[in-house]
Design an enzyme around this catalytic site. Sequence first.
Site, PDB file in Angstrom:
ATOM      1  N   CYS A  53       0.830  -1.212   0.000  1.00  0.00           N
ATOM      2  CA  CYS A  53       0.000   0.000   0.000  1.00  0.00           C
ATOM      3  C   CYS A  53       0.863   1.260   0.000  1.00  0.00           C
ATOM      4  O   CYS A  53       0.500   2.268  -0.602  1.00  0.00           O
ATOM      5  CB  CYS A  53      -0.927   0.017   1.219  1.00  0.00           C
ATOM      6  SG  CYS A  53      -2.347  -1.079   1.087  1.00  0.00           S
ATOM      7  N   CYS A  80      -8.162  -2.797  -3.629  1.00  0.00           N
ATOM      8  CA  CYS A  80      -7.517  -3.587  -4.668  1.00  0.00           C
ATOM      9  C   CYS A  80      -8.137  -4.982  -4.741  1.00  0.00           C
ATOM     10  O   CYS A  80      -8.594  -5.525  -3.732  1.00  0.00           O
ATOM     11  CB  CYS A  80      -6.019  -3.693  -4.396  1.00  0.00           C
ATOM     12  SG  CYS A  80      -5.114  -2.153  -4.641  1.00  0.00           S
ATOM     13  N   CYS A 130      -7.089  -7.809  -2.307  1.00  0.00           N
ATOM     14  CA  CYS A 130      -7.237  -7.478  -0.883  1.00  0.00           C
ATOM     15  C   CYS A 130      -8.668  -7.140  -0.487  1.00  0.00           C
ATOM     16  O   CYS A 130      -8.902  -6.618   0.609  1.00  0.00           O
ATOM     17  CB  CYS A 130      -6.323  -6.306  -0.528  1.00  0.00           C
ATOM     18  SG  CYS A 130      -4.584  -6.607  -0.912  1.00  0.00           S
ATOM     19  N   CYS A 152      -4.904   1.815   5.083  1.00  0.00           N
ATOM     20  CA  CYS A 152      -3.808   1.557   4.149  1.00  0.00           C
ATOM     21  C   CYS A 152      -2.698   2.596   4.260  1.00  0.00           C
ATOM     22  O   CYS A 152      -1.653   2.441   3.648  1.00  0.00           O
ATOM     23  CB  CYS A 152      -4.343   1.528   2.719  1.00  0.00           C
ATOM     24  SG  CYS A 152      -5.130   3.069   2.211  1.00  0.00           S
TER      25      CYS A 152
END
Length: 244
Positions: free
Chosen positions: A119, A207, A210, A235
Amino acid sequence: MTAIPTIDLVDALASEYADKSPSEILELALNQQGEIAISFSGAEDVVLIDMAHNLGKPFRVFSLDTGRLHAETYQFIETVRKHYNIQIEICFPEAEAIQNLVNEKGLFSFYQDDHKECCGIRKVQPLRKKLATLDGWITGQRKDQSPGTRTDIPVIQADAGFSGEGKQLIKYNPLANWTSADVWNYIRMMEIPYNPLHERGFTSIGCEPCTRPVLPNQHEREGRWWWEEATHKECGLHSGNLKK
């Protein structure tokens, strides 16, 4: 246009606008002198874009492309661009940093190392580079959005995490006091675009590797980095939310 708030004035404005409507807080932000932009990725941010559009004031929008988003998210970004006839400033990570990470640790190192390194490269560094060109940014953060990290966010704050030397960055959170139900009531009422992944059980969308759908009665952020501690679902974009 109003002057960029000093750090003392930020606290006073946060108190004054604590119970104001999101549109009023957004209007205050858009009236700030200097460069300011809406950070766009999800449902809350489209609500802000719609409100800004309805205010009839010029506004900027930027979005982070990590290179690992769902295909539906890329389509959603394009839908929003066309729907509001706006430019969306896309921010990309540094190719060399990603290449080094992937070559050294593979494509899914975050499942073992936690998500912070990936991240940091794909999201935090591009955001820092973007915010260095701005005097303020507008986010879709809500107090009820993440257990343990967002319950105390004010509607206006000095962003210590991304302010530079001799430059105070102001962060506006117009939807801080709204719930998820408030956001979706607005989306349905105004018939504005949303990410089609929401129809498949995705509530908080990041994402692709994730993010997963959540079960009934699970908190919306439990689908993010599900293999990690529930109280650390950040993040790094909003690092100030994490208690030291």
